[in-house]
Design an enzyme around this catalytic site. Structure first.
Site, short mmCIF file in Angstrom:
data_model
loop_
_atom_site.label_atom_id
_atom_site.label_comp_id
_atom_site.label_asym_id
_atom_site.label_seq_id
_atom_site.Cartn_x
_atom_site.Cartn_y
_atom_site.Cartn_z
N ASP A 1 40.32 32.90 37.96
CA ASP A 1 40.84 33.95 37.08
C ASP A 1 40.02 33.99 35.79
OD1 ASP A 1 42.96 35.67 35.65
OD2 ASP A 1 43.92 35.29 37.59
N HIS B 1 45.41 36.59 31.03
CA HIS B 1 45.71 36.89 32.43
C HIS B 1 45.83 35.60 33.24
CE1 HIS B 1 44.95 38.45 36.57
NE2 HIS B 1 45.59 39.52 36.12
N SER C 1 49.04 40.75 40.45
CA SER C 1 48.53 39.49 39.89
C SER C 1 49.67 38.52 39.61
CB SER C 1 47.76 39.74 38.59
OG SER C 1 46.54 40.38 38.84
#
Length: 530
Positions: free
Chosen positions: A180, A211, A358
């Site tokens: 990621d 994120h 996600s």
């Protein structure tokens, strides 16, 4: 006699001239590629180069057509044989063109197109491919703000949503890889063992790491599904959420070689890239469980790596269990999991809501990590099959493009070892998305046995608007089995203010024995799309 000698001499010169011209025409003009005589073909009025006897090599990169999305001015060279791979690397080094990168496990070399001037990889039994831009799924709010606002957010951490530990497993002894944007220090990870590397640059805790931090807090840490799971975090996305398929492949290889049990990838590219495919195959051969987000583009296809059959693809649902509108759709989706308004770790401290596929993918990764830690004799394949066995049906009966194989149900996972539990549910009321407004269309009502004992029979009622209930009898169903009934009704016309209201209720003969009466009733409202 002198004139005769002169005549013979002149005739000889003419013959020599004719032979010489013939040779020049055949060997120079007709064969200009012959480098030894190439200067003879130059126009007389052009000035010769000082190196005219040593013509420049044509740059092979000028003839390369880069597909859309491919990284310009670089290639990935793949070798079938390790000896050729090593010879090519040596040739590059000798020519002064070191590779941009190399993955020994895949016999793959990342090069600049400039190196083609010095060393031709074709001479070493190789194949050429491209590296592509790869990115995290775009934020759902950027796709349809008004639709996103109407979704029901969970408003809880992953640990709370799951309802505690799965099988009593806390993830101890399990290493989860996260490809990621990195991770930042946070109080939720104070007791979490984390190893991290930075491939994309900018630092593992650099800009854009929010994120990856949110993803990690769903899997492990104090609010994660597997709180004691160890993390191997690889930063393959930059501050804009962008990376390359080569870097992702390199990250996969490093994670596998590090010994990860589960690898989470909340990223994707709409191109089947050879280097990525090879890395996925390598991980598969090592028995690593691969999990990827289905993507938030509302396309009728999945990005890679989620699109690979050996990767578990995950879509997102809201707190009502309804598909979250923004995910991509495909019948090959393996799981539907929470993905709207999940409370996760904020890079600035505290918490932040996180939405998208996600967010859904790490629910699967964390659950599998917990299951593996609780059952040390369970193989990776057995853990996946067990999770699949206890999915809740949703959408149309069987695998469908919206929910894939079905929704994860952590209560059913925990209860599977308790015999004699009765739980019959209205799984869904489904009207096809391509239903023609103003026409008679079928409505499919699906019932599922979510208990651990056989269901002998049940009564199903379906109500369309203000009409009288339609009664059906549901026959015996084994645990997990589904059955469907269809009713037909008029779909509201486009532009009308009408709505179609449908309700369904299923009850076993002994209602009080049903452990979850809240899933025995379901009601939906359809409005025509303008």
């Amino acid at each position: 006699m002198n004139w005769l000698r002169f005549l013979f001499t002149l005739l000889g010169l003419i013959i020599v001239g004719i032979v010489g011209w013939y040779y020049y025409d055949q060997h120079v003009i007709s064969n200009p590629s012959d480098s030894s005589d190439k200067v003879a073909t130059e126009p007389k009025n052009e000035k010769k180069s000082e190196t005219a006897d040593f013509p420049e090599l044509v740059d092979p990169s000028l003839f390369i057509q880069f597909p859309d999305g491919a990284i310009r001015d670089e290639l990935v060279i793949h070798f079938r044989d390790r000896a050729d791979y090593l010879k090519y690397l040596a040739a590059l080094a000798g020519a002064g063109y070191p590779p941009i990168g190399q993955i020994d496990e895949l016999l793959a070399v990342r090069i600049s197109t400039d190196s083609l001037k010095a060393v031709d990889p074709v001479l070493f039994e190789s194949e050429r491919s491209f590296s592509y831009l790869i990115e995290r799924p775009p934020a759902p709010v950027e796709i349809a703000p008004e639709a996103f606002a109407s979704l029901q957010a969970y408003g809880q951490s992953a640990r709370s949503i799951v309802g505690g530990l799965v099988d009593g497993g806390d993830g101890a002894g399990i290493l989860v890889g996260i490809l990621d944007s990195g991770i930042v220090p946070h109080a939720q990870f104070d007791d979490t063992y984390i190893v991290n590397i930075d491939i994309a640059g900018g630092g593992v805790a650099g800009p854009g790491a929010q994120h990856g931090t949110s993803v990690a807090s769903i899997i492990s840490g104090s609010e994660g599904i597997a709180p004691e799971a160890e993390l191997f975090v690889v930063r393959v996305l930059d501050d804009q959420g962008l990376g390359t398929s080569y870097d992702v492949a390199q990250g996969i290889i490093q994670a596998v070689d590090m010994g990860v049990d589960v690898l989470n990838m909340s990223l994707g590219v709409y191109q089947d890239v050879q280097i990525l495919r090879d890395a996925i195959s390598y991980a598969n051969q090592q028995g690593v469980i691969l999990v990827a987000a289905a993507g938030n583009d509302a396309y009728a296809q999945l990005p890679f790596p989620a699109a690979y059959p050996s990767v578990l693809s995950v879509t997102a649902v809201d707190a009502k269990g309804q598909q979250a509108l923004f995910p991509n759709q495909s019948k090959s989706i393996d799981f539907a999991a929470p993905g709207v308004g999940i409370v996760t770790a904020n890079e600035e401290g505290g918490t932040i809501p996180f939405s998208g596929t996600s967010a859904a993918a790490p629910f699967v990764s964390g659950t599998l990590a917990a299951m593996l830690s609780a059952n040390t004799n369970m193989s990776s394949q057995q853990a996946v099959q067990l999770l699949q066995r206890y999915l809740n049906e949703a959408g149309s009966s069987g695998p469908d493009p919206v929910y894939g194989a079905g929704l994860i149900d952590w209560d059913r996972l925990r209860e599977r070892g308790q015999p004699g539990l009765l739980d019959v549910a209205v799984a869904d009321i489904h009207l096809a998305s391509d239903a023609t407004p103003g026409t008679m269309m079928p409505i499919e009502v699906t019932v599922q046995n979510r208990g651990t004992s056989w269901l002998a029979s049940a009564d199903l009622e379906v109500i369309l608007g203000e009409d009288e209930p339609m009664a059906f009898t549901v026959g015996s169903l084994s645990p997990g089995q589904i059955t469907s009934r269809k009713v037909f009704t008029q779909v509201p016309s486009l532009g009308s203010d009408e709505t179609l209201q449908i309700a369904a209720r299923v009850l076993p003969p002994e209602v009080e024995s049903d452990i979850r009466l809240q899933n025995n009733l379901k009601a939906v409202t359809y409005r025509p799309r303008n």
